[in-house]
Design a protein around this motif. Structure first.
Motif, PDB file in Angstrom:
ATOM      1  N   THR A   2       0.823  -1.204   0.000  1.00  0.00           N
ATOM      2  CA  THR A   2       0.000   0.000   0.000  1.00  0.00           C
ATOM      3  C   THR A   2       0.857   1.253   0.000  1.00  0.00           C
ATOM      4  OG1 THR A   2      -1.745  -1.173   1.199  1.00  0.00           O
ATOM      5  CG2 THR A   2      -1.829   1.234   1.195  1.00  0.00           C
ATOM      6  N   GLY A   3       1.918   1.261   0.816  1.00  0.00           N
ATOM      7  CA  GLY A   3       2.778   2.435   0.871  1.00  0.00           C
ATOM      8  C   GLY A   3       3.444   2.730  -0.464  1.00  0.00           C
ATOM      9  N   TYR A   4       3.908   1.697  -1.149  1.00  0.00           N
ATOM     10  CA  TYR A   4       4.566   1.874  -2.448  1.00  0.00           C
ATOM     11  C   TYR A   4       3.584   2.440  -3.469  1.00  0.00           C
ATOM     12  CZ  TYR A   4       7.292   0.607  -6.626  1.00  0.00           C
ATOM     13  OH  TYR A   4       7.982   0.629  -7.822  1.00  0.00           O
ATOM     14  N   ASP A   6       0.699   3.992  -2.935  1.00  0.00           N
ATOM     15  CA  ASP A   6       0.258   5.344  -2.571  1.00  0.00           C
ATOM     16  C   ASP A   6       1.291   6.378  -3.009  1.00  0.00           C
ATOM     17  OD1 ASP A   6      -2.046   4.365  -1.480  1.00  0.00           O
ATOM     18  OD2 ASP A   6      -1.352   4.452   0.610  1.00  0.00           O
ATOM     19  N   ARG A   7       2.554   6.061  -2.792  1.00  0.00           N
ATOM     20  CA  ARG A   7       3.625   6.975  -3.199  1.00  0.00           C
ATOM     21  C   ARG A   7       3.681   7.090  -4.723  1.00  0.00           C
ATOM     22  NH1 ARG A   7       6.220  11.534  -2.913  1.00  0.00           N
ATOM     23  NH2 ARG A   7       8.402  11.412  -3.577  1.00  0.00           N
ATOM     24  N   GLU A  10       0.892   9.328  -5.873  1.00  0.00           N
ATOM     25  CA  GLU A  10       1.210  10.722  -5.552  1.00  0.00           C
ATOM     26  C   GLU A  10       2.187  11.310  -6.573  1.00  0.00           C
ATOM     27  OE1 GLU A  10       3.378  13.268  -1.944  1.00  0.00           O
ATOM     28  OE2 GLU A  10       2.954  11.127  -1.703  1.00  0.00           O
TER      29      GLU A  10
END
Length: 233
Positions: A2-4, A6-7, A10
């Motif tokens: 999820t973090g990857y 989301d980045r 962005e």
């Protein structure tokens, strides 16, 4: 994961100026691809997020490109080259081939340009192929398994080409199966029906079992494909 992602979303929105719907569709495709790969780590699958965002962004993309029309579509190898050139003549430029094998295309409705395409089989001499085609003005626009696609603006190959005066609207169809594949499927269905009729007419237990088993077995591939397709959506 999820973090990857989301980045990545962005970066695509803010650093490269891609429209939000384009970003959302791209991220959804990547989620489906990672799920098919057994939950692979995106860092391992795609590399550093900054570099991957640059690869996904169309060349020269900016916030001013929000008026571009975008379209993702799929065709089999019996029809893809013909359709690519047909839609290229209407101003559609292929940016890349996504992880699901779809052609990710865009078009400027105000200033459309005509494009032509060719498909090549990837072999051990793939780099030499790229060099030879680049000399003739072709540039790579995607690859899938053993195929690579190349594009060039029509003005490069045949002199200045007038732009389509009024480009037709974005096609509604997302898939274009080739006629040859449809004929093969119809032929297989006819053979299956004939086998069922012959088996049922024997009147034996084996014949009845075959009459029931053949249609049931034939339903397995399309039902499986339907289920997989539903998960992808």
């Amino acid at each position: 994961m999820t973090g990857y992602l989301d980045r990545l979303a962005e970066l695509l929105r803010e650093a490269h100026g891609l429209p939000p719907d384009h970003v959302a569709a791209t991220v959804a495709d990547l989620v489906a691809y990672l799920a098919q790969a057994g939950g692979a780590d995106p860092q391992d699958a795609f590399g550093p997020v900054d570099a991957f965002a640059r690869r996904l962004a169309p060349c020269g993309a900016s916030a001013a490109d929000e008026h571009l029309e975008t379209w993702r579509w799929l065709a089999d190898t019996y029809a893809d080259e013909h359709l690519l050139n047909r839609f290229g003549d209407e101003g559609w430029e292929v940016e890349r081939v996504d992880p699901l094998g779809r052609f990710v295309s865009h078009r400027d409705p105000e200033r459309p340009r005509r494009w032509e395409y060719r498909r090549e089989l990837i072999s051990g001499g793939g780099e030499r192929l790229d060099e030879r085609l680049v000399r003739d003005g072709w540039e790579p626009c995607g690859s899938w398994v053993v195929y690579a696609w190349f594009k060039r603006e029509k003005a490069v190959g045949a002199g200045p080409a007038p732009a389509p005066p009024e480009p037709p609207p974005v096609p509604r169809r997302p898939t274009f199966p080739g006629r040859r594949r449809c004929c093969v499927l119809m032929g297989g269905a006819l053979v299956l029906v004939a086998a069922v009729v012959v088996a049922a007419s024997t009147g034996t237990g084996f014949g009845v079992g075959l009459a029931v088993g053949l249609p049931a077995g034939a339903l397995v591939p399309p039902v499986t494909a339907w289920a997989v397709r539903g998960r992808r959506r």
